[in-house]
Structure formats: C-alpha cells, structure tokens
Design an enzyme around this catalytic site. Structure first.
Site, PDB file in Angstrom:
ATOM      1  N   ASP A 252      36.748 -28.654 -15.575  1.00  0.00           N
ATOM      2  CA  ASP A 252      36.225 -30.000 -15.579  1.00  0.00           C
ATOM      3  C   ASP A 252      37.350 -30.176 -15.939  1.00  0.00           C
ATOM      4  O   ASP A 252      37.706 -31.654 -16.583  1.00  0.00           O
ATOM      5  CB  ASP A 252      35.076 -30.992 -16.267  1.00  0.00           C
ATOM      6  CG  ASP A 252      34.154 -30.881 -15.303  1.00  0.00           C
ATOM      7  OD1 ASP A 252      32.890 -31.200 -15.878  1.00  0.00           O
ATOM      8  OD2 ASP A 252      34.068 -30.901 -14.360  1.00  0.00           O
TER       9      ASP A 252
ATOM     10  N   CYS B 298      30.942 -35.121  -2.642  1.00  0.00           N
ATOM     11  CA  CYS B 298      32.196 -36.219  -3.171  1.00  0.00           C
ATOM     12  C   CYS B 298      33.364 -35.533  -2.660  1.00  0.00           C
ATOM     13  O   CYS B 298      34.223 -34.273  -2.106  1.00  0.00           O
ATOM     14  CB  CYS B 298      31.258 -35.751  -4.710  1.00  0.00           C
ATOM     15  SG  CYS B 298      32.519 -34.386  -5.643  1.00  0.00           S
TER      16      CYS B 298
ATOM     17  N   LYS C 210      29.173 -38.230 -21.354  1.00  0.00           N
ATOM     18  CA  LYS C 210      27.793 -37.745 -19.399  1.00  0.00           C
ATOM     19  C   LYS C 210      27.117 -36.797 -19.044  1.00  0.00           C
ATOM     20  O   LYS C 210      26.448 -37.204 -18.856  1.00  0.00           O
ATOM     21  CB  LYS C 210      29.045 -38.060 -18.476  1.00  0.00           C
ATOM     22  CG  LYS C 210      28.430 -37.819 -16.719  1.00  0.00           C
ATOM     23  CD  LYS C 210      29.806 -38.120 -16.264  1.00  0.00           C
ATOM     24  CE  LYS C 210      30.711 -36.940 -15.400  1.00  0.00           C
ATOM     25  NZ  LYS C 210      29.622 -36.559 -14.262  1.00  0.00           N
ATOM     26  N   ASN C 211      28.005 -35.480 -19.082  1.00  0.00           N
ATOM     27  CA  ASN C 211      26.878 -34.305 -18.404  1.00  0.00           C
ATOM     28  C   ASN C 211      25.703 -33.694 -19.587  1.00  0.00           C
ATOM     29  O   ASN C 211      24.780 -32.712 -18.513  1.00  0.00           O
ATOM     30  CB  ASN C 211      28.206 -32.887 -18.320  1.00  0.00           C
ATOM     31  CG  ASN C 211      29.078 -33.366 -16.868  1.00  0.00           C
ATOM     32  OD1 ASN C 211      28.177 -34.526 -16.673  1.00  0.00           O
ATOM     33  ND2 ASN C 211      29.851 -33.210 -16.820  1.00  0.00           N
TER      34      ASN C 211
ATOM     35  N   ARG D 292      33.021 -43.538 -14.487  1.00  0.00           N
ATOM     36  CA  ARG D 292      32.048 -42.497 -13.835  1.00  0.00           C
ATOM     37  C   ARG D 292      31.918 -42.241 -15.659  1.00  0.00           C
ATOM     38  O   ARG D 292      30.820 -41.591 -15.628  1.00  0.00           O
ATOM     39  CB  ARG D 292      32.228 -41.768 -13.060  1.00  0.00           C
ATOM     40  CG  ARG D 292      31.598 -43.170 -11.699  1.00  0.00           C
ATOM     41  CD  ARG D 292      31.456 -41.500 -10.694  1.00  0.00           C
ATOM     42  NE  ARG D 292      30.791 -40.990 -10.631  1.00  0.00           N
ATOM     43  CZ  ARG D 292      30.804 -39.492 -10.955  1.00  0.00           C
ATOM     44  NH1 ARG D 292      31.752 -38.373  -9.719  1.00  0.00           N
ATOM     45  NH2 ARG D 292      29.749 -38.843 -11.089  1.00  0.00           N
TER      46      ARG D 292
ATOM     47  N   ARG E 264      29.108 -29.756  -2.488  1.00  0.00           N
ATOM     48  CA  ARG E 264      28.150 -29.735  -3.512  1.00  0.00           C
ATOM     49  C   ARG E 264      26.287 -29.851  -2.624  1.00  0.00           C
ATOM     50  O   ARG E 264      25.895 -30.841  -2.586  1.00  0.00           O
ATOM     51  CB  ARG E 264      28.266 -31.531  -3.539  1.00  0.00           C
ATOM     52  CG  ARG E 264      29.433 -31.730  -4.260  1.00  0.00           C
ATOM     53  CD  ARG E 264      30.069 -30.993  -5.466  1.00  0.00           C
ATOM     54  NE  ARG E 264      29.324 -30.907  -7.288  1.00  0.00           N
ATOM     55  CZ  ARG E 264      29.534 -32.058  -8.133  1.00  0.00           C
ATOM     56  NH1 ARG E 264      30.867 -33.214  -8.099  1.00  0.00           N
ATOM     57  NH2 ARG E 264      28.761 -31.715  -9.103  1.00  0.00           N
TER      58      ARG E 264
HETATM   59  C1  EPZ Z   1      28.218 -30.150 -13.308  1.00  0.00           C
HETATM   60  O1  EPZ Z   1      28.048 -30.286 -11.914  1.00  0.00           O
HETATM   61  C2  EPZ Z   1      28.531 -30.959 -13.679  1.00  0.00           C
HETATM   62  N1  EPZ Z   1      28.344 -32.783 -13.372  1.00  0.00           N
HETATM   63  C3  EPZ Z   1      30.261 -31.332 -13.581  1.00  0.00           C
HETATM   64  O2  EPZ Z   1      30.726 -32.374 -13.631  1.00  0.00           O
HETATM   65  C4  EPZ Z   1      30.568 -29.418 -13.459  1.00  0.00           C
HETATM   66  O3  EPZ Z   1      31.951 -29.652 -12.905  1.00  0.00           O
HETATM   67  C5  EPZ Z   1      29.638 -28.389 -12.862  1.00  0.00           C
HETATM   68  O4  EPZ Z   1      28.347 -28.481 -13.095  1.00  0.00           O
HETATM   69  C6  EPZ Z   1      30.459 -27.458 -13.241  1.00  0.00           C
HETATM   70  O5  EPZ Z   1      30.855 -26.637 -14.445  1.00  0.00           O
HETATM   71  C7  EPZ Z   1      26.607 -33.501 -13.899  1.00  0.00           C
HETATM   72  O6  EPZ Z   1      26.716 -32.374 -15.023  1.00  0.00           O
HETATM   73  C8  EPZ Z   1      26.545 -34.250 -13.699  1.00  0.00           C
HETATM   74  P1  EPZ Z   1      26.785 -26.670 -10.193  1.00  0.00           P
HETATM   75  P2  EPZ Z   1      26.852 -29.744 -11.000  1.00  0.00           P
HETATM   76  O7  EPZ Z   1      25.957 -26.812 -10.020  1.00  0.00           O
HETATM   77  O8  EPZ Z   1      25.754 -29.428 -11.948  1.00  0.00           O
HETATM   78  C9  EPZ Z   1      27.363 -25.171  -5.982  1.00  0.00           C
HETATM   79  C10 EPZ Z   1      32.368 -33.628 -13.774  1.00  0.00           C
HETATM   80  O9  EPZ Z   1      33.798 -33.549 -13.619  1.00  0.00           O
HETATM   81  N2  EPZ Z   1      26.276 -25.440  -5.364  1.00  0.00           N
HETATM   82  O10 EPZ Z   1      27.249 -26.233 -11.082  1.00  0.00           O
HETATM   83  O11 EPZ Z   1      26.561 -30.092 -10.162  1.00  0.00           O
HETATM   84  C11 EPZ Z   1      28.282 -26.513  -5.899  1.00  0.00           C
HETATM   85  O12 EPZ Z   1      28.945 -26.634  -4.573  1.00  0.00           O
HETATM   86  C12 EPZ Z   1      31.112 -33.455 -13.238  1.00  0.00           C
HETATM   87  O13 EPZ Z   1      32.001 -34.244 -15.391  1.00  0.00           O
HETATM   88  C13 EPZ Z   1      25.619 -25.093  -4.965  1.00  0.00           C
HETATM   89  O14 EPZ Z   1      26.375 -24.515  -3.703  1.00  0.00           O
HETATM   90  O15 EPZ Z   1      27.261 -28.077 -10.859  1.00  0.00           O
HETATM   91  C14 EPZ Z   1      30.082 -26.318  -6.830  1.00  0.00           C
HETATM   92  O16 EPZ Z   1      30.456 -24.784  -5.640  1.00  0.00           O
HETATM   93  C15 EPZ Z   1      32.387 -32.820 -11.691  1.00  0.00           C
HETATM   94  N3  EPZ Z   1      24.690 -24.752  -4.170  1.00  0.00           N
HETATM   95  C16 EPZ Z   1      29.258 -24.479  -7.645  1.00  0.00           C
HETATM   96  O17 EPZ Z   1      28.362 -24.782  -6.630  1.00  0.00           O
HETATM   97  C17 EPZ Z   1      23.371 -26.151  -4.821  1.00  0.00           C
HETATM   98  O18 EPZ Z   1      22.434 -25.967  -5.022  1.00  0.00           O
HETATM   99  C18 EPZ Z   1      28.698 -25.122  -9.457  1.00  0.00           C
HETATM  100  O19 EPZ Z   1      27.831 -26.435  -8.768  1.00  0.00           O
HETATM  101  C19 EPZ Z   1      24.264 -26.224  -5.925  1.00  0.00           C
HETATM  102  C20 EPZ Z   1      26.104 -25.853  -6.731  1.00  0.00           C
END
Ligand code: EPZ
Length: 422
Positions: free
Chosen positions: A307, A115, A22-23, A399, A120
């Site tokens: 995850d 979410c 997925k990711n 999902r 997020r």
């Molecule tokens: C990706 O989400 C994955 N989703 C998530 O998988 C995964 O948990 C996450 O990376 C961490 O490995 C997909 O790839 C579709 P981040 P992403 O940006 O890109 C904060 C699953 O279960 N942040 O690394 O959204 C954010 O709120 C899902 O498969 C900001 O503050 O993760 C979080 O606390 C869940 N501002 C942290 O950083 C921003 O602009 C990590 O987010 C962006 C992120």
C-alpha cells in the site's frame, strides 16, 4: 468527478495527527456483527469505505448512532443475506461473511469481484470456511451461500498469509465451539487491532502479529459491551512521510505506532532523509535532493507494504540514480507508472518490476487516479513537480484518506479539491 489541483514546489513543514485506520476499521466494524452487545467506537475515519461498512452493519440488523466521533452500535444482527445492493460493490464486505457465518451459522454473500489492482479472488476465504466445516454453494451471478450448522474449531493452514482471510477466520471462529488455530496467518498490525477489539468484547484470541493465531470459541457467557478506539492509519502516515521526503521540509506525524512503519522509515532514510522517531511519532527532515534506493520489494508484513508502493515510486521518480521496485502482492498495481511518466518520470516496467531512472524535474500535467494509493501517489508527484498538476479522481482517494487536501495544506502544500457539481 473530483479534481485535485496542485501547485508544485512548496516544501512541507509542521506536525500532523494521523486519522483512524481504514484497514483496521473495516475488520473492527465487521466484529460488531459477531454479537448483539452494545459497542461504542471512536476514531473511525470519515471515509467512503467506512460509510459503506456502516450500511452493511445496518443491513445485518445493527442500529448505528453517530454523535461526533462516537459511533454507538446496538441491536441484534440476525440478517444472513448480505448479498445485496452496494455491499457487493465494496470488497471488504467479504469480511462480514465470517462474522455472520460464525454468529448465525449461515450467510449469503456476493463474490466481491476484482478491482483496479487485481482480480482479488476469495478462494482462500472459502477454503478456510470449508476447513471449519462449512458447506459452500455457488448460486450463479456471483451469489454464494454458505451453510455452517456443523462448523467447529480446528487447526488450518493458509496457503498464503492473506490479511482478509486471516481476519475472516478470526471473525467466524470466535462463535464456534472448540479451539481454532490459524497457521501461516497474516502478521499485519490490523490483525492485532482485530484481536484487541474481539478480546475487548469478551472473546479469547491470542497470537495476532505472529504466524499462528489461536481462537478459543464458544464463550457466550463472557461476551460484554465495550468501548473501543481505532488505531491510526499507518499507510496515511507513510504517505505524508513520503510527501515531505519528496518536497523537502521537516514534518512530524503523530498518534501512530512508529514500529509499524519501520520498513517505510528505512526506505525514506536510505533515500537520503533524516528520520527520527519516538513514542507515537516520526519526524522526517529532507532537503528534497534524494538518491536512489536500489531494491524495494513489496511483501506481507513486516515486509515493505504494497500500500506504500505507488507513493514511494513517486518519491523516487526524482531521486538521483536508478531505483528498482518489485510488486509481489497484487497483479496489477503498477498502473500509476504511465501517469507518472506523463509528468516526465522515466520509468520502465518489466513484469512485476519497475525500473525508475530518476529525473531532475517533473512537470505538472493532467493525470488520472487509477486506484486509491495511485491517486495519493499522483498528488505527491504534483507536490514535487514544476507548475500545476490536476489529478482527476472518480472517488478513489476518498476511500482511504479523510482529508488529504486539508492535511497537506496544513503542512504548507498548495493543493485544492474541486468537486464536480452534483
Ligand atoms: C488487505 O487486502 C488490505 N485491504 C489491502 O489494502 C492491502 O493491500 C492487503 O491487505 C495486503 O496488505 C483491507 O484491509 C481492506 P490479501 P486483502 O487477502 O485482505 C490474493 C489499500 O490500498 N488472495 O492479503 O484483500 C490477493 O488477490 C488496500 O488500503 C487470493 O489469491 O489482501 C492478493 O494478490 C489495497 N485469494 C494477495 O492474496 C484470496 O482468497 C493479498 O491479498 C485472498 C487473497
């Protein structure tokens, strides 16, 4: 509403080939919006997040043809307003901001919103686009217009190694003149996968998997049609490894890159299981009698993956002794604790930390999936519980898991899926 009905107590045995990731799929599909070349894609998982993403690609102007496992993309993505309809409901639609902005030099998106696991925000994404020279206008009711006719490659530093932000910059910078260096980049395997598909398309990206990724942009003359096969899902593999650790048995997950699961294998081994790995496979042998794992902290790759946190908590709920899990990536990713406690688990939460006092037995109960990985965790807990467990789900598990019931049943689990009549 879907209900997963699990009869606990069965050990798991056998071999399971892991579905497409997925990711990895979501950024790889977004890469298809960076140009007009023909692309043939294989091993894209049949999950709802990918179905949504294919709709976004069609909205962008790509033609999508499916033939079995092949998805063929043709046509020129010229649409710049993707702030519509269901795209706004799906978080990973944000990845199209970078792809469309880089190709068309402007884009209109909707802020994806929070979410179940946290607010997020997308501030890091927007800050990165501004570093590249984009102008951002927030138009109200969550609509954001980004104007980028003066963007160019540059060196930028991420305040946090955000996976999505790193992916978005890569997807944008391939179509900008000049060289872009992303410092403090996320190192997840999904970035390596995105780099691979961009390079297969004729772009020039290097460094993915390290903290500095370099994109040499403006290479229109080298763009070429390509065929790409998406890698296996490391989190689905980790989910099934955790399932057999919990129930007892002997299971091999195949079609994977075992190095990507090193931190998960370590935890399962430390809990008392035998873990063996080879080229493309990992075997887990367990007698189901686990002991505590002292301190697990979720963190960016190569740390323990957030995850896998809910599934690991389900596994440790029956492990002898006191285990501690700290969630440092998302603000609200401990909501499965209450549901596990309804099954007899003894877990206390203090801030971002869960103290898991292992119990001898879990009992079947009616519980609710609060998000994708919590839903998987509750199904696993049901496998290790006495009696019947019903996991109520509004579509979270679909999902990310192509067929969690079929996969687990092929290993001997007693689990069925009941879908509410439409
Ligand atoms: C990706 O989400 C994955 N989703 C998530 O998988 C995964 O948990 C996450 O990376 C961490 O490995 C997909 O790839 C579709 P981040 P992403 O940006 O890109 C904060 C699953 O279960 N942040 O690394 O959204 C954010 O709120 C899902 O498969 C900001 O503050 O993760 C979080 O606390 C869940 N501002 C942290 O950083 C921003 O602009 C990590 O987010 C962006 C992120």
């Amino acid at each position: 509403m879907t209900e997963y009905v699990i009869e606990g107590g069965t050990q798991l045995y056998g071999k399971i080939r892991i579905q497409g990731s997925k990711n990895a799929s979501l950024p790889v599909l977004a890469a298809v919006a960076t140009n007009h070349i023909d692309v043939d894609m294989f091993n894209c998982p049949s999950i709802s997040d990918c179905a949504y993403t294919l709709k976004v690609l069609e909205l962008c102007g790509r033609h999508v043809q499916r033939n079995g496992d092949l998805i063929r993309f043709t046509g020129d993505p010229l649409e710049t307003d993707i702030s519509v309809g269901e795209i706004c409901q799906m978080r990973s639609g944000i990845l199209f901001a970078g792809a469309v902005l880089g190709k068309c030099k402007e884009v209109k998106i909707c802020s994806p919103g929070g979410c179940d696991i946290g607010p997020r925000p997308i501030d890091l994404h927007l800050k990165a686009f501004e570093s590249l020279g984009a102008k951002i206008v927030t138009e109200g009711d969550g609509i954001i217009s980004i104007w980028g006719h003066k963007m160019a490659g540059t060196s930028l530093w991420l305040d946090y190694p955000s996976v999505g932000t790193t992916e978005n910059v890569m997807l944008c910078a391939v179509n900008l003149k000049g060289i872009t260096e992303i410092h403090n980049a996320a190192r997840e395997p999904e970035l390596v996968e995105l780099q691979a598909v961009l390079n297969a398309m004729g772009y020039k990206v290097s460094g993915a998997g390290s903290t500095v990724i370099t994109i040499i942009g403006g290479r229109d003359e080298t763009i070429t049609s390509c065929t790409y096969t998406i890698c296996a899902d490391r989190i689905v593999a980790g989910t099934y490894m955790t399932a057999v650790a919990l129930t007892g048995g002997n299971v091999v997950v195949t079609g994977i890159n075992s190095e990507e699961l090193a931190s998960v294998s370590d935890v399962i081994s430390n809990a008392g299981c035998y873990v063996e790995q080879g080229l493309g496979w990992i075997r887990v042998i367990s007698d189901g009698d686990l002991h505590r794992v002292r301190n697990i902290t979720s963190s960016p790759y190569p740390g323990f993956p957030t995850d896998m946190q809910p599934q690991t908590m389900a596994m440790l709920a029956k492990a002898r002794g006191v285990s501690v899990i700290r969630e440092t990536v998302f603000e609200n990713r401990l909501r499965h604790v209450d549901e596990l406690c309804r099954m007899g688990a003894d877990i206390m939460v203090h801030g971002d930390t869960a103290i898991i006092n292992g119990v001898d037995r879990l009992h079947g109960s009616r519980v609710k999936a609060t998000d994708l990985r919590s839903g998987a965790a509750l199904i696993l807990a049901g496998l290790g519980a006495d009696g019947k467990t019903v996991v109520q789900d509004t579509g979270c598990v679909d999902r990310g898991y192509q067929d969690i019931c079929g996969d687990l049943r092929s290993l001997g689990a007693e689990v069925i899926r009941l879908d509410e009549k439409a």
